[in-house]
Enzyme design. Structure first.
Site, PDB file in Angstrom:
ATOM      1  N   HIS A  62       0.848  -1.193   0.000  1.00 16.43           N
ATOM      2  CA  HIS A  62       0.000   0.000   0.000  1.00 16.43           C
ATOM      3  C   HIS A  62       0.882   1.241   0.000  1.00 16.43           C
ATOM      4  CE1 HIS A  62       0.894  -0.512   4.238  1.00 16.43           C
ATOM      5  NE2 HIS A  62       0.267   0.614   4.575  1.00 16.43           N
ATOM      6  N   ASP A  66       5.729   4.641   5.080  1.00 15.18           N
ATOM      7  CA  ASP A  66       6.670   3.681   5.688  1.00 15.18           C
ATOM      8  C   ASP A  66       6.808   2.402   4.859  1.00 15.18           C
ATOM      9  OD1 ASP A  66       3.985   3.118   6.577  1.00 15.18           O
ATOM     10  OD2 ASP A  66       4.753   1.851   8.182  1.00 15.18           O
ATOM     11  N   HIS A  67       6.082   2.344   3.730  1.00 11.73           N
ATOM     12  CA  HIS A  67       6.207   1.184   2.840  1.00 11.73           C
ATOM     13  C   HIS A  67       6.757   1.554   1.458  1.00 11.73           C
ATOM     14  CE1 HIS A  67       3.950  -1.612   5.525  1.00 11.73           C
ATOM     15  NE2 HIS A  67       3.632  -0.437   6.039  1.00 11.73           N
ATOM     16  N   HIS A 268       6.445  -5.398  11.856  1.00  6.56           N
ATOM     17  CA  HIS A 268       5.745  -4.104  11.862  1.00  6.56           C
ATOM     18  C   HIS A 268       5.293  -3.739  13.282  1.00  6.56           C
ATOM     19  CE1 HIS A 268       2.743  -1.051  10.508  1.00  6.56           C
ATOM     20  NE2 HIS A 268       3.480  -0.969   9.422  1.00  6.56           N
TER      21      HIS A 268
END
Ligand SMILES: [Zn+2]
Ligand SMILES: [Zn+2]
Length: 320
Positions: A62, A66-67, A268
């Site tokens: 997504h 942070d990704h 995570h």
């Protein structure tokens, strides 16, 4: 198939944990696949023994920062290093626009082809060895989990046995290797399956982040050799998990249990569970293990060689 965790913190990096990224090394074809690419992922790769030159596919779950904040830097460096052939990137709609805009305004030109695939639930990539599917997760924005499934392979053909039976080499060997039944010129009927070892069951890896407990993740986790699932919060912080649409340890464990996964690796983690806090990460591990005993917690640079199912079964036979 070897998994390396490059970032295991949620939201922001900490001293010991970077933000999300998981590498999957496929040594048999000298390829490296990446799942998510938080800021600093390229530095983490440089600190590991992974080779950036082998990077061929990146799967994004997504578009939260942070990704994906490490994506542009990594792609730009791959171009400068000049040793990447082509990179295929898979992710939700909007990812292509993000990459196009970032490269336009930063005047980044890639010296190698990049293809961005907008995904929707179903098969996103397939070749002779692997099928990669994605499924809808339940997060604040559109998010997808992935499942990498290695295809089952016919057992090894016993050439010596075939020779001993005086079966003429050539095309017939091919048919027997595929497990077919063949009638020889001399009238003998040979069942190929009897000349082959047991079928090698393909390994399955599921990657589910970011999400609250959802059937979509259970589906991806079905019979997975390893499920990598987010566990941002401890069980007692479930209210925050519901507000922010993240998982607790309990939800991650329940997903593994409901999916019949063989192993769970949680990742995570919220930085709030640092040592010295009333709840620490080791407590999170206990919570999950109470529901799903074969649970581990990822840490940065942790590697995990996914064993073949037969190897697992043999290892797990109790010694009497
Ligand atoms: Zn996240
Ligand atoms: Zn997120």
């Amino acid at each position: 198939m070897q998994i390396t965790f490059l970032g295991t913190s949620s939201g922001v990096p900490t001293r010991s944990r970077n933000v999300s990224s998981v590498a999957l090394r496929l040594p048999q074809r000298a390829e490296l696949w990446l799942f998510d690419c938080g800021e600093g992922t390229q530095h983490q790769i440089l600190r590991s023994d992974l080779k950036i030159s082998q990077l061929s596919r990146i799967f994004i779950t997504h578009l939260h920062g942070d990704h994906i904040f490490g994506l542009m830097g990594l792609l730009a460096s791959c171009g400068l290093a000049g040793n990447v052939d082509r990179i295929d990137i898979y992710g939700p709609p909007g990812l292509n626009e993000y990459i196009q805009s970032a490269s336009k305004y930063s005047h980044t030109h890639f010296s190698y082809p990049i293809k961005v695939h907008a995904i929707r639930p179903g098969v996103v990539y397939e070749d002779q060895e692997f099928t990669v599917t994605c499924g809808q997760l339940h997060h604040r924005i559109t998010a997808f989990g992935y499942r990498v499934a290695e295809k089952d392979r016919a057992g090894r053909f016993d050439v010596e046995k075939a020779k001993a039976l005086q079966i003429p080499a050539g095309r017939i060997y091919g048919q027997l290797k595929r497990g077919e039944t063949v009638t020889l010129e001399d009238g003998r009927v040979i069942n190929g399956a009897e000349l082959c070892g047991p079928t090698e069951i393909g390994r399955k890896i599921a990657y589910c982040t970011d999400t609250i407990y959802t059937e979509g993740a259970v589906e991806l986790a079905k019979d997975a050799d390893v499920l990598i699932h987010e566990a941002t919060f401890a069980h007692q912080d479930a209210e925050m998990a519901f507000q922010r649409l993240h998982s607790t340890t309990t939800m991650a464990a329940q997903t593994a249990l409901a999916g019949g996964s063989h192993r769970l690796i949680m990742t995570h983690f919220s930085p709030r569970y640092a040592p010295g806090n009333p709840i620490e990460l080791k407590d999170l591990l206990q919570e999950a293990r109470a529901i799903f005993p074969k649970t581990d917690m990822a840490y940065d640079f942790m590697t995990y060689d996914v064993p073949r199912r037969r190897e697992v079964e043999l290892k797990e036979v109790p010694v009497s």
